[in-house]
Design a protein around this motif. Structure first.
Motif, PDB file in Angstrom:
ATOM      1  N   THR A  83       0.854  -1.174   0.000  1.00  0.00           N
ATOM      2  CA  THR A  83       0.000   0.000   0.000  1.00  0.00           C
ATOM      3  C   THR A  83       0.897   1.234   0.000  1.00  0.00           C
ATOM      4  OG1 THR A  83      -0.079   0.224   2.393  1.00  0.00           O
ATOM      5  CG2 THR A  83      -1.704  -1.242   1.394  1.00  0.00           C
ATOM      6  N   THR A  84       0.328   2.369  -0.238  1.00  0.00           N
ATOM      7  CA  THR A  84       1.087   3.612  -0.182  1.00  0.00           C
ATOM      8  C   THR A  84       0.820   4.342   1.121  1.00  0.00           C
ATOM      9  OG1 THR A  84      -0.718   4.741  -1.332  1.00  0.00           O
ATOM     10  CG2 THR A  84       1.090   3.875  -2.686  1.00  0.00           C
ATOM     11  N   LEU A  89       4.102   4.965  13.041  1.00  0.00           N
ATOM     12  CA  LEU A  89       5.216   5.113  13.977  1.00  0.00           C
ATOM     13  C   LEU A  89       4.746   5.675  15.312  1.00  0.00           C
ATOM     14  CD1 LEU A  89       7.899   6.698  11.601  1.00  0.00           C
ATOM     15  CD2 LEU A  89       7.647   4.306  12.247  1.00  0.00           C
ATOM     16  N   ASN A  90       5.490   5.354  16.345  1.00  0.00           N
ATOM     17  CA  ASN A  90       5.263   5.902  17.674  1.00  0.00           C
ATOM     18  C   ASN A  90       5.463   7.422  17.606  1.00  0.00           C
ATOM     19  OD1 ASN A  90       6.137   6.917  20.361  1.00  0.00           O
ATOM     20  ND2 ASN A  90       5.872   4.775  20.935  1.00  0.00           N
ATOM     21  N   ALA A  95       8.726  12.472  16.504  1.00  0.00           N
ATOM     22  CA  ALA A  95       9.341  13.704  17.016  1.00  0.00           C
ATOM     23  C   ALA A  95      10.864  13.653  16.907  1.00  0.00           C
ATOM     24  CB  ALA A  95       8.919  13.942  18.461  1.00  0.00           C
ATOM     25  N   GLU A  96      11.456  12.527  17.265  1.00  0.00           N
ATOM     26  CA  GLU A  96      12.915  12.394  17.170  1.00  0.00           C
ATOM     27  C   GLU A  96      13.384  12.498  15.723  1.00  0.00           C
ATOM     28  OE1 GLU A  96      14.550   8.980  19.172  1.00  0.00           O
ATOM     29  OE2 GLU A  96      13.344   9.353  20.967  1.00  0.00           O
ATOM     30  N   PRO A 105       8.164  11.881   8.714  1.00  0.00           N
ATOM     31  CA  PRO A 105       8.416  10.510   9.157  1.00  0.00           C
ATOM     32  C   PRO A 105       7.136   9.689   9.224  1.00  0.00           C
ATOM     33  CG  PRO A 105       9.188  12.108  10.794  1.00  0.00           C
ATOM     34  CD  PRO A 105       8.505  12.867   9.721  1.00  0.00           C
ATOM     35  N   GLY A 106       7.184   8.509   8.625  1.00  0.00           N
ATOM     36  CA  GLY A 106       6.039   7.620   8.632  1.00  0.00           C
ATOM     37  C   GLY A 106       5.109   7.805   7.453  1.00  0.00           C
ATOM     38  N   ALA A 107       5.263   8.885   6.675  1.00  0.00           N
ATOM     39  CA  ALA A 107       4.393   9.110   5.523  1.00  0.00           C
ATOM     40  C   ALA A 107       4.643   8.061   4.437  1.00  0.00           C
ATOM     41  CB  ALA A 107       4.601  10.508   4.954  1.00  0.00           C
TER      42      ALA A 107
END
Length: 185
Positions: A83-84, A89-90, A95-96, A105-107
């Motif tokens: 999937t796209t 993510l946590n 944030a880190e 991040p996570g996109a």
């Protein structure tokens, strides 16, 4: 055409891996990806230059099916099972990563800052890839195998060197993730 499937749960994939390992142990075979590189180099004639590549590569020809399976499986996974949607993510991890300079991040499953054609045009990225490749190659040879070989075959056959190697892999991964990666980005 794209099918959306969830990953196999541990209680299906784990026993399948155990079954494959039991069959390999029964037939006296070992599994590992780095040994395939040695086999391919031997087939290409590297034995003319180094004694390390002088062995009967036909005995390891069966193991090249692992490489073929990884290539075909990767293609099927990307073309038909992916999937796209990205990765869940946590929030602390997000944030880190944002503090390190990652934009979304996570996109995506892999961050574009590290895994895109634009990233390859950066001298910093090229140096990291070359140095990382050399270190992985050296570490694989020094440890007598790769992570998959030690973690799957070595631990399945209760080999103490594989246990030590796997512990080292985890320690190295923790050091890289928590101390070195933040310095790079």
């Amino acid at each position: 055409m794209q099918f959306i499937l969830n990953p196999w749960p541990w209680y299906v994939s784990g026993p399948l891996i155990a079954l494959v390992m039991a069959l390999l142990l029964y037939f006296g075979k070992t599994f590992g990806m780095s040994s395939n590189l040695r086999t391919m180099c031997t087939i290409a004639g590297a034995g003319k230059f180094s004694n390390f590549f002088k062995f009967n590569w036909k005995d390891q020809l069966w193991n090249l099916t692992v490489v073929l399976g990884a290539i075909i499986g990767g293609f099927i996974a990307v073309k038909f099972l992916s999937t796209t949607s990205g990765a869940n993510l946590n929030p602390n991890t997000v944030a880190e990563l944002k503090n390190m300079g990652f934009k979304n991040p996570g996109a995506t499953l892999l961050p574009n800052e590290m895994f895109s054609l634009e990233a390859l045009s950066s001298p910093k990225t090229l140096i990291l890839l070359i140095v990382g490749g050399i270190l992985v190659g050296f570490g694989t040879r020094y440890a007598g195998g790769c992570t998959s070989g030690h973690a799957i075959t070595g631990l399945s056959s209760l080999q103490k060197p594989s246990l030590i190697a796997v512990i080292g892999f985890f320690i190295g991964g923790l050091i890289m993730t928590n101390f070195i990666l933040p310095l790079i980005f």
